[in-house]
Design a protein around this motif. Structure first.
Motif, PDB file in Angstrom:
ATOM      1  N   HIS A   1      -0.461  -4.190 -55.066  1.00 36.54           N
ATOM      2  CA  HIS A   1      -1.356  -4.725 -53.838  1.00 36.54           C
ATOM      3  C   HIS A   1      -1.654  -5.625 -53.940  1.00 36.54           C
ATOM      4  N   THR A   2      -1.640  -6.202 -53.075  1.00 39.34           N
ATOM      5  CA  THR A   2      -2.425  -8.233 -52.826  1.00 39.34           C
ATOM      6  C   THR A   2      -2.608  -8.211 -52.106  1.00 39.34           C
ATOM      7  N   GLU A   3      -3.942  -8.587 -51.192  1.00 40.91           N
ATOM      8  CA  GLU A   3      -4.459  -8.589 -50.515  1.00 40.91           C
ATOM      9  C   GLU A   3      -3.700  -9.674 -49.164  1.00 40.91           C
ATOM     10  N   ALA A   4      -3.543  -9.268 -47.554  1.00 39.54           N
ATOM     11  CA  ALA A   4      -2.789 -10.072 -46.855  1.00 39.54           C
ATOM     12  C   ALA A   4      -3.400 -10.840 -46.778  1.00 39.54           C
ATOM     13  N   THR A   5      -2.331 -12.366 -46.564  1.00 36.80           N
ATOM     14  CA  THR A   5      -3.221 -13.723 -45.843  1.00 36.80           C
ATOM     15  C   THR A   5      -3.338 -14.247 -44.159  1.00 36.80           C
ATOM     16  N   THR A   6      -1.943 -13.199 -43.978  1.00 33.90           N
ATOM     17  CA  THR A   6      -1.737 -13.580 -42.107  1.00 33.90           C
ATOM     18  C   THR A   6      -2.561 -12.272 -42.014  1.00 33.90           C
ATOM     19  N   ALA A   7      -3.554 -12.182 -40.911  1.00 34.90           N
ATOM     20  CA  ALA A   7      -3.952 -11.358 -39.812  1.00 34.90           C
ATOM     21  C   ALA A   7      -3.106 -11.707 -38.433  1.00 34.90           C
ATOM     22  N   LEU A   8      -2.769 -10.436 -37.908  1.00 36.07           N
ATOM     23  CA  LEU A   8      -2.410  -9.955 -36.988  1.00 36.07           C
ATOM     24  C   LEU A   8      -3.037  -9.933 -36.122  1.00 36.07           C
ATOM     25  N   ILE A   9      -3.324 -10.488 -34.775  1.00 37.06           N
ATOM     26  CA  ILE A   9      -4.887  -9.922 -33.863  1.00 37.06           C
ATOM     27  C   ILE A   9      -4.592 -10.567 -32.350  1.00 37.06           C
ATOM     28  N   ASP A  10      -5.435  -9.848 -31.365  1.00 35.23           N
ATOM     29  CA  ASP A  10      -6.124 -10.123 -30.079  1.00 35.23           C
ATOM     30  C   ASP A  10      -6.505 -11.393 -30.262  1.00 35.23           C
ATOM     31  N   VAL A  11      -6.470 -11.958 -28.738  1.00 33.03           N
ATOM     32  CA  VAL A  11      -7.526 -12.996 -28.899  1.00 33.03           C
ATOM     33  C   VAL A  11      -8.067 -12.596 -27.383  1.00 33.03           C
ATOM     34  N   SER A  12      -9.184 -12.158 -27.516  1.00 34.73           N
ATOM     35  CA  SER A  12     -10.713 -11.308 -27.057  1.00 34.73           C
ATOM     36  C   SER A  12     -11.429 -12.261 -26.547  1.00 34.73           C
TER      37      SER A  12
ATOM     38  N   GLN B   1       4.755  -6.543 -44.253  1.00 38.12           N
ATOM     39  CA  GLN B   1       3.941  -5.523 -45.014  1.00 38.12           C
ATOM     40  C   GLN B   1       2.641  -6.779 -45.662  1.00 38.12           C
ATOM     41  N   ASP B   2       2.587  -7.890 -45.241  1.00 35.74           N
ATOM     42  CA  ASP B   2       2.162  -9.329 -45.650  1.00 35.74           C
ATOM     43  C   ASP B   2       1.045  -9.828 -44.205  1.00 35.74           C
ATOM     44  N   ILE B   3       1.430  -8.450 -43.459  1.00 37.50           N
ATOM     45  CA  ILE B   3       0.408  -9.272 -42.020  1.00 37.50           C
ATOM     46  C   ILE B   3      -0.687  -8.208 -41.921  1.00 37.50           C
ATOM     47  N   LEU B   4      -2.272  -8.556 -42.177  1.00 34.39           N
ATOM     48  CA  LEU B   4      -3.272  -7.501 -42.285  1.00 34.39           C
ATOM     49  C   LEU B   4      -3.520  -7.477 -41.115  1.00 34.39           C
ATOM     50  N   ASP B   5      -3.117  -5.949 -39.396  1.00 32.51           N
ATOM     51  CA  ASP B   5      -3.670  -5.863 -38.690  1.00 32.51           C
ATOM     52  C   ASP B   5      -4.539  -5.426 -38.161  1.00 32.51           C
ATOM     53  N   LEU B   6      -5.040  -6.515 -37.786  1.00 30.43           N
ATOM     54  CA  LEU B   6      -6.598  -6.555 -36.752  1.00 30.43           C
ATOM     55  C   LEU B   6      -6.919  -6.202 -35.563  1.00 30.43           C
ATOM     56  N   ARG B   7      -5.892  -5.466 -34.422  1.00 31.11           N
ATOM     57  CA  ARG B   7      -6.166  -5.371 -33.459  1.00 31.11           C
ATOM     58  C   ARG B   7      -6.599  -4.700 -32.726  1.00 31.11           C
ATOM     59  N   GLU B   8      -6.846  -3.582 -33.998  1.00 30.18           N
ATOM     60  CA  GLU B   8      -8.025  -2.506 -33.857  1.00 30.18           C
ATOM     61  C   GLU B   8      -9.716  -2.679 -33.325  1.00 30.18           C
ATOM     62  N   LEU B   9      -9.828  -4.201 -33.513  1.00 27.85           N
ATOM     63  CA  LEU B   9     -11.399  -4.575 -33.266  1.00 27.85           C
ATOM     64  C   LEU B   9     -11.270  -5.157 -31.535  1.00 27.85           C
ATOM     65  N   THR B  10      -9.740  -4.904 -31.205  1.00 28.96           N
ATOM     66  CA  THR B  10     -10.512  -5.329 -29.687  1.00 28.96           C
ATOM     67  C   THR B  10      -9.613  -4.544 -28.382  1.00 28.96           C
ATOM     68  N   ARG B  11      -9.322  -3.053 -29.410  1.00 27.46           N
ATOM     69  CA  ARG B  11      -8.075  -2.592 -28.498  1.00 27.46           C
ATOM     70  C   ARG B  11      -9.618  -0.891 -28.904  1.00 27.46           C
TER      71      ARG B  11
ATOM     72  N   GLU C   1     -18.235  -9.264 -35.264  1.00 33.94           N
ATOM     73  CA  GLU C   1     -17.179  -8.309 -36.359  1.00 33.94           C
ATOM     74  C   GLU C   1     -15.388  -9.321 -36.467  1.00 33.94           C
ATOM     75  N   PHE C   2     -15.106  -9.246 -35.213  1.00 35.24           N
ATOM     76  CA  PHE C   2     -14.073 -10.086 -35.106  1.00 35.24           C
ATOM     77  C   PHE C   2     -13.908 -11.150 -36.104  1.00 35.24           C
ATOM     78  N   PHE C   3     -14.740 -12.492 -36.002  1.00 31.40           N
ATOM     79  CA  PHE C   3     -15.106 -13.528 -37.115  1.00 31.40           C
ATOM     80  C   PHE C   3     -15.859 -13.000 -38.308  1.00 31.40           C
ATOM     81  N   THR C   4     -16.191 -11.947 -39.042  1.00 33.05           N
ATOM     82  CA  THR C   4     -16.049 -11.482 -40.261  1.00 33.05           C
ATOM     83  C   THR C   4     -15.023 -11.345 -40.930  1.00 33.05           C
ATOM     84  N   ALA C   5     -13.799 -10.571 -40.220  1.00 29.20           N
ATOM     85  CA  ALA C   5     -12.485  -9.641 -40.315  1.00 29.20           C
ATOM     86  C   ALA C   5     -11.327 -11.180 -40.757  1.00 29.20           C
ATOM     87  N   ILE C   6     -11.687 -12.303 -39.956  1.00 25.28           N
ATOM     88  CA  ILE C   6     -10.869 -13.100 -39.892  1.00 25.28           C
ATOM     89  C   ILE C   6     -11.054 -14.596 -40.577  1.00 25.28           C
TER      90      ILE C   6
END
Length: 215
Positions: free
Chosen positions: A2-13, A149-159, A19-24
């Motif tokens: 497993h390798t850490e994703a370096t691209t994050a999928l986000i919603d722009v809020s 699989q190479d994208i970290l989905d961070l949309r939970e932070l806004t939804r 919390e959002f900024f610590t995640a990205i």
């Protein structure tokens, strides 16, 4: 392996929370899904700032968003006086903060452009906050395959309504705030910007939860 994703999928809020900024903060690229649907009761149009006697919710009114409406199509309601209220509230909250005079003019300038769409305002404010925080992460806008699989989905932070303590990204690292004896965590990024200026990125890194994986 497993390798850490370096691209994050986000919603722009709206002026995202810490919390959002610590995640990205350690990501190499941010991706905005141009086909994302607007979600009511999310923080797409809301953020929190700290006033003298309370935490204040700032909310941007939008024209009646429909179910299954694309986020990019949601229009801001400028007939309501929210813009004056928000700018006045930010001045009241942070006018005496150490870095207010450095950052507020650029922030105000973005607001006064009065973009018609919520997405456009939020994107411009996010881009500015990244610049002021000295976080150099490019933003790409495209239709997204969420199975990538190479994208970290961070949309939970806004939804999702979960508290930050129940997620894996943000562990509050206290910094001097203007009001109150007790530190108030997870406010808008502007709280940290106005209070700490060039130390923003360092504090965000210190605010990241340390995850111990059981192998």
């Amino acid at each position: 392996m497993h390798t850490e994703a370096t691209t994050a999928l986000i919603d722009v809020s709206y002026l995202p929370r810490l919390e959002f900024f610590t995640a990205i903060v350690d990501q190499q690229k941010l991706v905005l899904d141009e086909d994302a649907m607007y979600q009511k009761q999310s923080i797409f149009n809301r953020t929190n700032i700290l006033l003298a006697n309370k935490v204040e919710l700032l909310s941007i009114p939008v024209y009646g968003a429909r179910k299954k409406q694309r986020y990019k199509e949601v229009k801001i309601d400028y007939n309501q006086k929210w813009l004056q209220v928000h700018l006045r509230g930010i001045r009241s909250a942070y006018g005496k903060a150490p870095f207010f005079e450095y950052f507020f003019p650029e922030l105000e300038e973005e607001f006064l452009k009065k973009p018609a769409f919520l997405w456009d305002l939020n994107e411009s404010l996010l881009t500015l906050c990244l610049k002021l925080s000295r976080i150099n992460i490019p933003i790409e806008k495209k239709s997204v395959n969420t199975e990538d699989q190479d994208i970290l989905d961070l949309r939970e932070l806004t939804r999702e309504r979960a508290e930050f303590a129940d997620r894996k990204y943000y562990q509050p690292h206290a910094y001097p705030q203007l009001f109150g004896a007790d530190f108030v965590p997870n406010l808008s990024i502007i709280d940290l910007l106005f209070c700490e200026g060039p130390s923003v990125k360092k504090i965000l890194e210190l605010s990241r939860k340390k995850i111990v994986n059981n192998l």
